[in-house]
Design a protein around this motif. Structure first.
Motif, short mmCIF file in Angstrom:
data_model
loop_
_atom_site.label_atom_id
_atom_site.label_comp_id
_atom_site.label_asym_id
_atom_site.label_seq_id
_atom_site.Cartn_x
_atom_site.Cartn_y
_atom_site.Cartn_z
N THR A 72 9.59 8.76 10.65
CA THR A 72 10.91 8.30 10.55
C THR A 72 10.81 6.86 10.75
OG1 THR A 72 11.46 8.90 12.94
CG2 THR A 72 11.87 10.75 11.31
N TYR A 73 10.14 5.91 11.44
CA TYR A 73 10.29 4.89 11.70
C TYR A 73 9.70 4.17 10.35
CZ TYR A 73 8.85 0.24 13.38
OH TYR A 73 8.47 -1.25 13.28
N PHE A 74 8.47 4.95 9.91
CA PHE A 74 7.95 4.23 8.53
C PHE A 74 8.92 4.21 7.59
CE2 PHE A 74 6.39 5.55 4.47
CZ PHE A 74 5.78 4.51 4.12
N SER A 75 9.93 5.21 7.43
CA SER A 75 10.69 5.55 6.55
C SER A 75 11.86 4.43 6.50
CB SER A 75 11.41 6.93 6.45
OG SER A 75 10.43 7.73 5.97
N ARG A 76 12.44 4.08 7.96
CA ARG A 76 13.33 3.04 8.27
C ARG A 76 12.93 1.81 7.68
NH1 ARG A 76 14.05 5.98 12.98
NH2 ARG A 76 12.97 4.27 14.22
N LEU A 77 11.54 1.43 8.17
CA LEU A 77 11.08 -0.01 7.88
C LEU A 77 11.00 -0.05 6.08
CD1 LEU A 77 9.52 -2.59 8.76
CD2 LEU A 77 7.46 -1.01 8.72
N PHE A 78 10.44 1.06 5.75
CA PHE A 78 10.49 0.93 4.19
C PHE A 78 11.58 0.60 3.68
CE2 PHE A 78 10.27 2.40 -0.25
CZ PHE A 78 8.88 2.05 -0.64
N LYS A 79 12.78 1.37 4.12
CA LYS A 79 14.10 1.03 3.70
C LYS A 79 14.73 -0.21 3.80
CE LYS A 79 18.74 2.27 2.63
NZ LYS A 79 19.03 2.48 1.19
N ASN A 80 14.35 -0.80 5.07
CA ASN A 80 14.77 -2.10 5.20
C ASN A 80 13.98 -3.27 4.46
OD1 ASN A 80 16.66 -1.18 7.45
ND2 ASN A 80 15.06 -1.27 8.89
N THR A 81 12.90 -2.99 3.83
CA THR A 81 12.27 -3.87 3.45
C THR A 81 12.36 -3.90 2.17
OG1 THR A 81 10.26 -3.59 5.05
CG2 THR A 81 9.82 -4.66 2.93
N VAL A 82 12.38 -2.72 1.40
CA VAL A 82 12.43 -2.20 -0.16
C VAL A 82 13.76 -2.27 -0.65
CG1 VAL A 82 11.36 -0.93 -1.91
CG2 VAL A 82 10.02 -1.48 0.25
N ASN A 83 14.69 -1.66 0.22
CA ASN A 83 16.18 -1.43 -0.12
C ASN A 83 16.20 -0.12 -0.67
OD1 ASN A 83 17.51 -3.91 1.11
ND2 ASN A 83 16.74 -4.90 -0.64
N LYS A 84 15.19 0.76 -0.56
CA LYS A 84 15.13 2.25 -1.10
C LYS A 84 14.57 2.85 0.00
CE LYS A 84 15.18 0.87 -5.98
NZ LYS A 84 14.41 1.28 -7.18
N PHE A 105 12.36 5.35 -3.83
CA PHE A 105 11.46 4.50 -4.63
C PHE A 105 10.60 5.61 -5.55
CE2 PHE A 105 6.92 2.91 -5.06
CZ PHE A 105 7.37 1.41 -5.64
N ARG A 106 10.04 6.49 -5.11
CA ARG A 106 9.33 7.35 -5.94
C ARG A 106 10.00 8.03 -7.02
NH1 ARG A 106 5.98 11.99 -2.69
NH2 ARG A 106 4.09 10.44 -3.08
N ASP A 107 11.05 8.46 -6.87
CA ASP A 107 12.03 9.04 -7.91
C ASP A 107 12.37 7.71 -9.02
OD1 ASP A 107 12.07 11.16 -6.26
OD2 ASP A 107 13.84 11.11 -5.75
N SER A 108 12.71 6.66 -8.44
CA SER A 108 13.10 5.73 -9.67
C SER A 108 11.95 5.44 -10.39
CB SER A 108 13.57 4.39 -8.59
OG SER A 108 12.42 3.83 -8.12
N GLU A 115 0.85 -1.23 -0.05
CA GLU A 115 0.12 -0.17 -0.14
C GLU A 115 0.82 1.38 -0.10
OE1 GLU A 115 -3.68 2.02 -0.14
OE2 GLU A 115 -2.97 -0.04 -0.47
N ALA A 116 1.82 1.41 0.84
CA ALA A 116 2.96 2.32 0.77
C ALA A 116 3.29 2.52 -0.65
CB ALA A 116 3.95 2.04 1.74
N LYS A 117 3.76 1.48 -1.52
CA LYS A 117 4.43 1.60 -2.87
C LYS A 117 3.12 2.29 -3.63
CE LYS A 117 7.44 -2.37 -2.61
NZ LYS A 117 7.77 -3.66 -3.36
N ARG A 118 2.07 1.89 -3.58
CA ARG A 118 0.92 2.43 -4.25
C ARG A 118 0.91 4.01 -4.28
NH1 ARG A 118 -3.37 -2.11 -2.19
NH2 ARG A 118 -3.22 -3.52 -3.78
N LEU A 119 0.96 4.29 -2.65
CA LEU A 119 0.56 5.84 -2.62
C LEU A 119 1.77 6.57 -2.88
CD1 LEU A 119 -1.09 5.51 1.02
CD2 LEU A 119 -2.06 5.90 -1.10
N LEU A 120 3.16 6.10 -2.94
CA LEU A 120 4.17 6.84 -3.37
C LEU A 120 4.21 6.93 -4.83
CD1 LEU A 120 6.87 5.01 -1.00
CD2 LEU A 120 6.32 7.30 -1.09
#
Length: 283
Positions: A260-272, A277-280, A235-240
């Motif tokens: 900031t916790y959400f951003s760390r979790l996203f980074k650890n899971t998606v490797n970006k 992720f949005r820019d790519s 869902e985060a990817k969809r919204l981004l």
């Protein structure tokens, strides 16, 4: 776009059902007109000739000839392309689909795939859809009009569900862990924004956390925590990708007070990072 549009079948008709025979050119025009969106209902496709491709939650799904495919309510999709494709498009309100059919269609934790029909099963579906289309477009004032339409629709859905059910072994379909995995998926889709604890889902299912984890591992090869994070990150990817919401707004929309916790979790899971992720995807 601040939110991903949700198309409601009730806004188009009162019967909760639509059917169209379409070509690849018509698919492209419809895709351009509708754009990126979710639906509050099921969509079924049957490709008769040629092939088509649709993007569903960042996956390009190829639909070969004589195949059926379906989209679940809430899945984000766009860009239907065809290569000499002709086939059927059927929109169905969730309430019109029998519970036992939905259990088959909603069985997969990962993305559902097209089902290649046998020649015999293809002929059955083709004949059913021809009759369903003719009945649907006949005089709606005829006695038992909707009953006839729904009966034919139910026959088509039963045929598709029977085809997809063959993807599961009889042993798995009848097992307790299989049922727990199905129930967990339903609860996760309904509650992942407010509940991210494996224990909470075990309590909803009236089983221990250890048994829920054991069941998910047995059926999917992954633990409960993986699937909770997977649902949130999808869902985060969809919204981004599809909206202009800030990372902070997305974090709050997904139930995180600390972005900031959400951003760390996203980074650890998606490797970006969320921004990477949005820019790519927008290059």
């Amino acid at each position: 776009m601040k939110t991903i549009p949700v198309h409601k079948i009730s806004d188009r008709n009162e019967s909760g059902f639509e059917i169209h025979y379409t070509s690849d050119e018509e698919m492209r025009r419809a895709g351009d007109k509708l754009g990126i969106h979710r639906d509050d209902h099921y969509l079924f496709f049957m490709i008769e000739t040629g092939s088509a491709e649709i993007n569903v939650d960042f996956c390009d799904i190829l639909l070969p000839n004589q195949s059926v495919y379906y989209l679940l309510p809430g899945q984000v999709h766009h860009r239907i392309n065809g290569k000499d494709a002709k086939g059927w498009f059927i929109a169905v309100d969730t309430g019109l689909i029998a519970k036992e059919f939905r259990e088959i269609f909603e069985d997969h934790l990962l993305m559902q795939q097209p089902y290649q029909l046998t020649d015999e099963r293809y002929r059955q579906c083709h004949q059913l859809l021809l009759l369903l289309n003719d009945t649907y477009k006949s005089n709606s004032g005829e006695p038992f009009y909707l009953q006839n339409v729904y009966a034919l629709l139910n026959s088509f859905l039963a045929t598709v569900a029977a085809s997809y059910s063959k993807l599961c072994t009889a042993e798995k379909a009848a097992s307790r862990p299989k049922q727990i995995a199905q129930d967990f998926k339903r609860l996760l889709a309904e509650n992942f924004i407010t509940e991210k604890s494996p224990t909470a889902y075990a309590q909803m299912l009236n089983i221990s956390g250890a048994y829920l984890n054991e069941s998910l591992n047995k059926i999917t090869g992954m633990p409960v925590s993986y699937w909770i994070t997977h649902e949130v990150m999808l869902e985060a990817k969809r919204l981004l990708y599809y909206t202009q919401l800030t990372v902070k707004e997305i974090a709050h929309q997904l139930g995180y007070d600390d972005h900031t916790y959400f951003s760390r979790l996203f980074k650890n899971t998606v490797n970006k990072t969320p921004s990477e992720f949005r820019d790519s995807y927008h290059k």
